[in-house]
Design an enzyme around this catalytic site. Structure first.
Site, PDB file in Angstrom:
ATOM      1  N   PRO A  92      18.628  -2.778 -25.888  1.00 18.68           N
ATOM      2  CA  PRO A  92      19.837  -2.295 -26.567  1.00 18.68           C
ATOM      3  C   PRO A  92      19.591  -1.971 -28.044  1.00 18.68           C
ATOM      4  O   PRO A  92      20.409  -1.298 -28.667  1.00 18.68           O
ATOM      5  CB  PRO A  92      20.818  -3.470 -26.437  1.00 18.68           C
ATOM      6  N   GLU A 119      15.580 -13.192 -23.145  1.00 19.60           N
ATOM      7  CA  GLU A 119      16.140 -12.700 -24.417  1.00 19.60           C
ATOM      8  C   GLU A 119      15.353 -11.503 -24.944  1.00 19.60           C
ATOM      9  O   GLU A 119      15.735 -10.908 -25.962  1.00 19.60           O
ATOM     10  CB  GLU A 119      16.165 -13.815 -25.464  1.00 19.60           C
ATOM     11  N   ARG A 157      13.918  13.897 -11.738  1.00 12.69           N
ATOM     12  CA  ARG A 157      14.701  14.965 -11.098  1.00 12.69           C
ATOM     13  C   ARG A 157      14.632  16.288 -11.861  1.00 12.69           C
ATOM     14  O   ARG A 157      14.962  17.334 -11.320  1.00 12.69           O
ATOM     15  CB  ARG A 157      16.152  14.524 -10.877  1.00 12.69           C
ATOM     16  N   ASP A 172      23.377  21.352 -14.152  1.00  5.78           N
ATOM     17  CA  ASP A 172      23.967  20.027 -14.279  1.00  5.78           C
ATOM     18  C   ASP A 172      24.868  19.897 -15.487  1.00  5.78           C
ATOM     19  O   ASP A 172      24.645  20.532 -16.508  1.00  5.78           O
ATOM     20  CB  ASP A 172      22.872  18.976 -14.463  1.00  5.78           C
TER      21      ASP A 172
HETATM   22  N1  4HQ Z   1      18.349  -4.852 -21.688  1.00  7.67           N
HETATM   23  N2  4HQ Z   1      19.151  -0.294 -22.546  1.00  7.67           N
HETATM   24  C1  4HQ Z   1      17.856  -7.153 -22.387  1.00  7.67           C
HETATM   25  C2  4HQ Z   1      19.306  -3.865 -21.896  1.00  7.67           C
HETATM   26  C3  4HQ Z   1      18.949  -2.437 -22.092  1.00  7.67           C
HETATM   27  C4  4HQ Z   1      19.850  -1.420 -22.459  1.00  7.67           C
HETATM   28  C5  4HQ Z   1      16.917  -4.630 -21.478  1.00  7.67           C
HETATM   29  C6  4HQ Z   1      18.766  -6.237 -21.625  1.00  7.67           C
HETATM   30  C7  4HQ Z   1      16.046  -5.593 -22.252  1.00  7.67           C
HETATM   31  C8  4HQ Z   1      15.589  -7.911 -22.712  1.00  7.67           C
HETATM   32  N3  4HQ Z   1      17.772  -1.849 -21.958  1.00  7.67           N
HETATM   33  N4  4HQ Z   1      16.477  -6.974 -22.026  1.00  7.67           N
HETATM   34  N5  4HQ Z   1      21.161  -1.532 -22.729  1.00  7.67           N
HETATM   35  O1  4HQ Z   1      20.477  -4.186 -21.944  1.00  7.67           O
HETATM   36  O2  4HQ Z   1      17.901  -0.562 -22.238  1.00  7.67           O
END
Ligand code: 4HQ
Length: 260
Positions: A92, A119, A157, A172
């Site tokens: 994130p 985490e 795709r 698309d």
């Molecule tokens: N995560 N976009 C936490 C995500 C995520 C997202 C992946 C959760 C990494 C450690 N990854 N882990 N949003 O929420 O890519």
């Protein structure tokens, strides 16, 4: 193109590899997905891939060394096949992906995707091994696997020959910077609702114009931010004005607004 994924849960990728558009692309060797698990690069009897966070707090952190060895092995395998791969970590905290980014990702020869659990990963792994950090959206997943699958699905795709119809990727939603127009199939009427007449007219130019107008109108109404970024031609502006006029004319009114 080639994806190498670093994951503690390789079985999850069956969702992509067993059926559907991506599975067929893999069978036809238009793309490759290789899975690597950091557990194979541990040296202790328990094959430990995680540890407690320095500073305390809840949850665990993925250890540096098994991840680094898995990434390097993946890059070496790709290189042996003549594929130069950059490394992306899904989180994130990464740059939010959009269709433009997906087009860029899809045009590269290969990527190593790091799917984290718990985490996340030791920050020094990102500093030393990761070229790009990507987010698929502002919400929290239980792991990076689904995010990696989202990226691979969207990128694969787009590869030449993957979609049946030569035009279906270009047509698309988002490839034009607009949302999609509405779609209809049989039956022609459901209750008192009929398919828009123009779609039955056989006038392909009128149909194209209507679809563009619908895409413009829906984008303005649902995602005005997309139009801001994209800009709009004079022809499109006229189509949009007509759409908004008609939408205002036919909008349901509350009692205090009703003229008759
Ligand atoms: N995560 N976009 C936490 C995500 C995520 C997202 C992946 C959760 C990494 C450690 N990854 N882990 N949003 O929420 O890519």
């Amino acid at each position: 193109m080639r994806f190498d994924v670093i994951t503690l849960f390789p079985a999850q990728f069956a969702a992509l590899t067993e059926e559907g558009v991506v599975a067929r692309a893999l069978q036809r060797q238009l793309a490759q997905i290789h899975l690597h698990t950091p557990r194979d690069y541990t040296t202790d009897v328990h094959r430990t891939v995680d540890d407690r966070p320095y500073g305390g707090g809840p949850g665990m952190v993925m250890r540096y060394t098994p991840l680094r060895l898995a990434i390097e092995a993946a890059q070496a395998e790709a290189a042996a096949e003549g594929v130069q791969s950059r490394v992306a970590y899904l989180s994130p905290q990464g740059e939010r992906l959009d269709q433009r980014q997906i087009e860029r990702i899809s045009a590269a020869p290969g990527w190593v995707l790091v799917a984290g659990r718990y985490e996340g990963v030791d920050e020094r792994l990102i500093e030393d091994c990761v070229d790009e950090e990507w987010s698929i959206g502002d919400y929290v997943l239980s792991g990076g696997e689904l995010a990696a699958m989202v990226v691979m699905d969207a990128a694969i795709r787009l590869l030449p020959g993957v979609l049946g119809h030569a035009d279906s990727a270009r047509q698309d939603s988002h490839s034009s910077g607009l949302l999609d127009c509405p779609h209809y199939t049989r039956p022609e009427t459901i209750g008192d609702r009929s398919v828009p007449e123009v779609l039955l007219s056989g006038d392909h130019q009128a149909i194209e114009r209507w679809r563009l107008q619908q895409a413009l109108g829906r984008t303005r109404q649902r995602r005005p931010d997309l139009l801001q970024g994209r800009g709009i031609s004079e022809v499109e502006q006229r189509l949009l004005d007509d759409y908004l006029l008609e939408a205002a004319r036919s909008r349901p009114r509350v009692g205090s607004e009703q003229s008759e």
